[in-house]
Design a protein around this motif. Structure first.
Motif, mmCIF file in Angstrom:
data_model
loop_
_atom_site.group_PDB
_atom_site.id
_atom_site.type_symbol
_atom_site.label_atom_id
_atom_site.label_comp_id
_atom_site.label_asym_id
_atom_site.label_seq_id
_atom_site.Cartn_x
_atom_site.Cartn_y
_atom_site.Cartn_z
ATOM 1 N N LYS A 78 -1.889 -11.423 7.281
ATOM 2 C CA LYS A 78 -2.466 -11.052 6.659
ATOM 3 C C LYS A 78 -2.866 -11.926 5.072
ATOM 4 C CE LYS A 78 2.076 -8.242 6.911
ATOM 5 N NZ LYS A 78 3.169 -7.977 6.608
ATOM 6 N N ALA A 79 -2.918 -13.248 4.977
ATOM 7 C CA ALA A 79 -2.935 -14.311 4.216
ATOM 8 C C ALA A 79 -4.982 -13.920 4.657
ATOM 9 C CB ALA A 79 -2.475 -15.005 4.373
ATOM 10 N N ARG A 80 -4.322 -14.308 5.156
ATOM 11 C CA ARG A 80 -6.515 -14.464 6.116
ATOM 12 C C ARG A 80 -7.645 -12.886 5.832
ATOM 13 N NH1 ARG A 80 -6.020 -15.655 10.898
ATOM 14 N NH2 ARG A 80 -6.494 -17.653 10.366
ATOM 15 N N GLU A 134 0.297 4.417 2.362
ATOM 16 C CA GLU A 134 -0.664 3.869 3.392
ATOM 17 C C GLU A 134 -0.992 2.650 4.159
ATOM 18 O OE1 GLU A 134 -4.853 4.869 5.193
ATOM 19 O OE2 GLU A 134 -4.276 6.443 4.129
ATOM 20 N N GLY A 135 -0.835 1.981 5.150
ATOM 21 C CA GLY A 135 -0.485 0.421 5.445
ATOM 22 C C GLY A 135 0.383 -0.297 5.419
ATOM 23 N N ARG A 136 0.247 -1.163 6.042
ATOM 24 C CA ARG A 136 1.586 -2.425 5.247
ATOM 25 C C ARG A 136 1.422 -3.291 3.774
ATOM 26 N NH1 ARG A 136 0.394 -6.576 9.927
ATOM 27 N NH2 ARG A 136 -1.484 -5.109 10.057
ATOM 28 N N ALA A 137 2.938 -3.451 3.397
ATOM 29 C CA ALA A 137 2.452 -4.357 2.212
ATOM 30 C C ALA A 137 2.401 -5.193 2.201
ATOM 31 C CB ALA A 137 3.433 -4.039 1.316
ATOM 32 N N LYS A 138 1.229 -6.270 2.786
ATOM 33 C CA LYS A 138 0.551 -7.625 2.745
ATOM 34 C C LYS A 138 1.192 -8.255 1.630
ATOM 35 C CE LYS A 138 -3.390 -5.452 6.275
ATOM 36 N NZ LYS A 138 -3.104 -3.944 5.965
ATOM 37 N N ASN A 173 -2.002 -20.216 -1.269
ATOM 38 C CA ASN A 173 -1.758 -19.908 -2.443
ATOM 39 C C ASN A 173 -1.210 -17.687 -2.138
ATOM 40 O OD1 ASN A 173 -1.620 -21.807 -3.837
ATOM 41 N ND2 ASN A 173 -2.754 -21.611 -5.095
ATOM 42 N N VAL A 174 -2.268 -17.118 -1.252
ATOM 43 C CA VAL A 174 -2.171 -16.233 -0.829
ATOM 44 C C VAL A 174 -0.842 -15.401 -0.339
ATOM 45 C CG1 VAL A 174 -3.065 -14.111 0.076
ATOM 46 C CG2 VAL A 174 -4.705 -15.917 -0.883
ATOM 47 N N TRP A 175 -0.496 -17.198 0.802
ATOM 48 C CA TRP A 175 0.336 -17.141 2.442
ATOM 49 C C TRP A 175 2.352 -16.947 0.851
ATOM 50 C CZ3 TRP A 175 4.744 -19.879 3.027
ATOM 51 C CH2 TRP A 175 5.409 -19.160 4.522
ATOM 52 N N ILE A 206 12.379 7.507 4.655
ATOM 53 C CA ILE A 206 10.996 6.749 3.800
ATOM 54 C C ILE A 206 11.341 5.031 3.459
ATOM 55 C CG2 ILE A 206 11.447 7.749 1.555
ATOM 56 C CD1 ILE A 206 8.549 7.865 1.602
ATOM 57 N N GLY A 207 10.640 4.034 4.581
ATOM 58 C CA GLY A 207 11.061 3.013 3.777
ATOM 59 C C GLY A 207 9.519 2.311 3.962
ATOM 60 N N ASN A 208 10.293 0.803 3.148
ATOM 61 C CA ASN A 208 8.825 -0.005 2.964
ATOM 62 C C ASN A 208 8.385 -0.817 4.396
ATOM 63 O OD1 ASN A 208 11.258 -1.888 3.122
ATOM 64 N ND2 ASN A 208 10.673 -3.448 2.309
ATOM 65 N N HIS A 209 6.857 -0.783 3.885
ATOM 66 C CA HIS A 209 6.204 -0.462 5.318
ATOM 67 C C HIS A 209 5.383 -2.823 5.986
ATOM 68 C CE1 HIS A 209 4.566 -0.016 9.440
ATOM 69 N NE2 HIS A 209 3.191 0.329 8.432
ATOM 70 N N ARG A 210 6.410 -3.334 6.483
ATOM 71 C CA ARG A 210 6.030 -4.750 6.458
ATOM 72 C C ARG A 210 5.666 -4.931 7.854
ATOM 73 N NH1 ARG A 210 7.452 -8.441 2.412
ATOM 74 N NH2 ARG A 210 8.104 -7.160 0.703
ATOM 75 N N ASP A 211 5.628 -4.116 8.851
ATOM 76 C CA ASP A 211 4.947 -4.733 10.108
ATOM 77 C C ASP A 211 5.102 -3.684 10.848
ATOM 78 O OD1 ASP A 211 5.574 -6.524 12.491
ATOM 79 O OD2 ASP A 211 5.954 -4.767 13.431
ATOM 80 N N ILE A 212 4.062 -3.041 12.010
ATOM 81 C CA ILE A 212 3.598 -1.842 12.311
ATOM 82 C C ILE A 212 3.682 -1.077 12.890
ATOM 83 C CG2 ILE A 212 1.684 -0.717 13.640
ATOM 84 C CD1 ILE A 212 -0.223 -2.771 12.591
ATOM 85 N N SER A 213 5.339 -1.961 14.037
ATOM 86 C CA SER A 213 6.060 -1.499 14.778
ATOM 87 C C SER A 213 7.632 -1.533 15.022
ATOM 88 C CB SER A 213 5.605 -1.796 16.287
ATOM 89 O OG SER A 213 5.762 -2.896 16.526
ATOM 90 N N LEU A 214 8.049 -2.424 13.684
ATOM 91 C CA LEU A 214 9.363 -3.172 13.583
ATOM 92 C C LEU A 214 9.940 -2.468 12.824
ATOM 93 C CD1 LEU A 214 8.631 -7.150 14.338
ATOM 94 C CD2 LEU A 214 9.658 -5.190 16.184
ATOM 95 N N ASP A 215 9.077 -1.977 12.013
ATOM 96 C CA ASP A 215 10.068 -0.905 10.790
ATOM 97 C C ASP A 215 10.349 -0.351 11.517
ATOM 98 O OD1 ASP A 215 8.849 -3.371 9.133
ATOM 99 O OD2 ASP A 215 7.425 -1.791 7.991
#
Length: 390
Positions: free
Chosen positions: A260-262, A204-208, A371-373, A115-124
């Motif tokens: 993600k920032a957008r 559920e979903g990436r940690a944006k 700032n979000v980025w 069970i992993g942290n989620h940053r990229d839909i396919s690459l993780d």
């Protein structure tokens, strides 16, 4: 998704959600070679001029190319070995370094629920698979939300690559409960009966926003099958039999960081963000092809039966994910640019080249999103230091 006869489902209760099996591969590949939407997508990408002026010819050429590419592929393993060559090329061209830690401490012949942290839909999960491939181990079955499977050809490709479907679109409490019971049953069967490892995201979903945190609802789902079979069994015992291992992945740079920032900026300023029709597919392509700098993958240790609630298990997953998360200069430089918590910055890890690359990348980010980025990269530093409240 193909319709299943009720008798087929009684023999194969996970037929609608599980990855394809070897005997199904030939039929699926033949279907893909004739899928008009896949052929159109391929020709628009590889043969844009020809697809515009001679669409039938370009589709015929794309179909021939698919058939040539999968010639000799008779099993899921064969299919994944074709993917492995592309994965090696992607890592060579878009990644400066890939480090794996902790895998050697896990038994090579034992199935785990990663069970992993989620940053990229396919690459993780792709990097998890690549690390296992390099170590001579079997690849994982991958949990993927049905929100990403809006095209039949995408579903086929994902299930060929050992993905199984997580229901997110079921309507009504009873339908959702039945879908999660089926999912829980499949996960348990994969680990305990098939001895086949699984990867799934901690939420559920990436940690944006760069804040990795486990959703306890996922822990409840994982234990549903065991607890339905044996009333009164504790959460700890139900989790321990799944051999749950937290996995941390850290990217020096995220190819989808501006997107993600957008999205986060839109949610913050207007309270709403509408995804474009194929935005998730675009994110997958951007993640695969975009420059990632250095990447580190860290395997934790199996979670014991000592935890007596979903929240306690989630807290232990978070502890291991954060402990294994590698902080790159990009993370410290983002925190520095935001001007807070200077005591958390490891200046010794930052070289002039790191600073120059970071500044060049920051200059390309629209001013309104900066700032979000920056927070995406700074938040892992804060989170590791316990500066972000649960």
């Amino acid at each position: 998704m193909t319709d299943q006869h009720p008798d087929a489902l009684s023999v194969d209760p996970w037929a609608e959600i599980r990855p394809y099996l070897d005997h199904e591969v030939a039929e699926v590949l033949a279907r893909l070679a004739q899928d008009p939407e896949l052929l159109s997508a391929l020709t628009r990408f590889r043969l844009p001029r020809l697809s515009r002026f001679m669409p039938r010819l370009s589709s015929t050429l794309a179909s021939l190319a698919i058939r040539r590419e999968v010639r000799g592929v008779a099993s899921v393993y064969d299919f994944q070995m074709r993917i492995a060559s592309y994965m090696e090329r992607m890592i060579r061209t878009s990644t400066d370094d890939f480090q794996v830690k902790g895998l050697n401490a896990l038994d090579a012949d034992t199935a785990y629920l990663f069970i992993g942290n989620h940053r990229d839909i396919s690459l993780d999960p792709a990097f998890v698979n690549y690390s296992l491939y390099l170590a001579g181990r079997d690849t994982v079955r991958i949990a993927i939300g049905d929100n990403l499977l809006k095209k039949p050809y995408v579903t086929d490709l994902m299930r060929l690559n050992k993905s199984f479907i997580v229901p997110r679109s079921a309507r009504g409490k009873r339908a959702m409960l039945a879908a999660y019971q089926q999912l829980s049953s499949y996960i348990r069967h994969s680990i305990n009966a098939d001895n086949h490892s699984i990867w799934m995201a901690q939420r559920e979903g990436r940690a944006k926003d760069g804040i990795d945190r486990t959703d306890p609802a996922i822990i409840k789902m994982m234990t549903m099958a065991r607890r339905a079979e044996q009333r009164g069994v504790g959460i700890g015992e139900a989790i321990a039999e799944l051999r749950l291992v937290p996995v941390s992945i850290s990217y020096e740079y995220d190819p989808c960081d501006v997107q993600k920032a957008r999205e986060l900026h839109a949610l913050h300023t207007s309270g709403n963000y509408e995804k474009e029709q194929f935005e998730d597919i675009q994110s997958i392509v951007a993640g695969i092809t975009g420059h990632k700098g250095r990447v580190q993958l860290t395997y934790g240790t199996p979670i014991s039966a000592d935890f007596d609630s979903p929240d306690a298990v989630a807290t232990e997953i978070d502890r291991q994910v954060l402990a294994g998360y590698h902080l790159f200069p990009s993370h410290y430089l983002a925190l520095e640019a935001l001007g807070d918590a200077p005591e958390l910055i490891d200046h010794s890890s930052i070289r002039d080249a790191d600073r120059a690359r970071f500044q060049a990348r920051l200059q390309q980010v629209p001013a309104a999103l900066r700032n979000v980025w920056l927070a995406q990269y700074a938040n892992p530093v804060r989170n590791k230091a316990g500066r972000i409240a649960p």
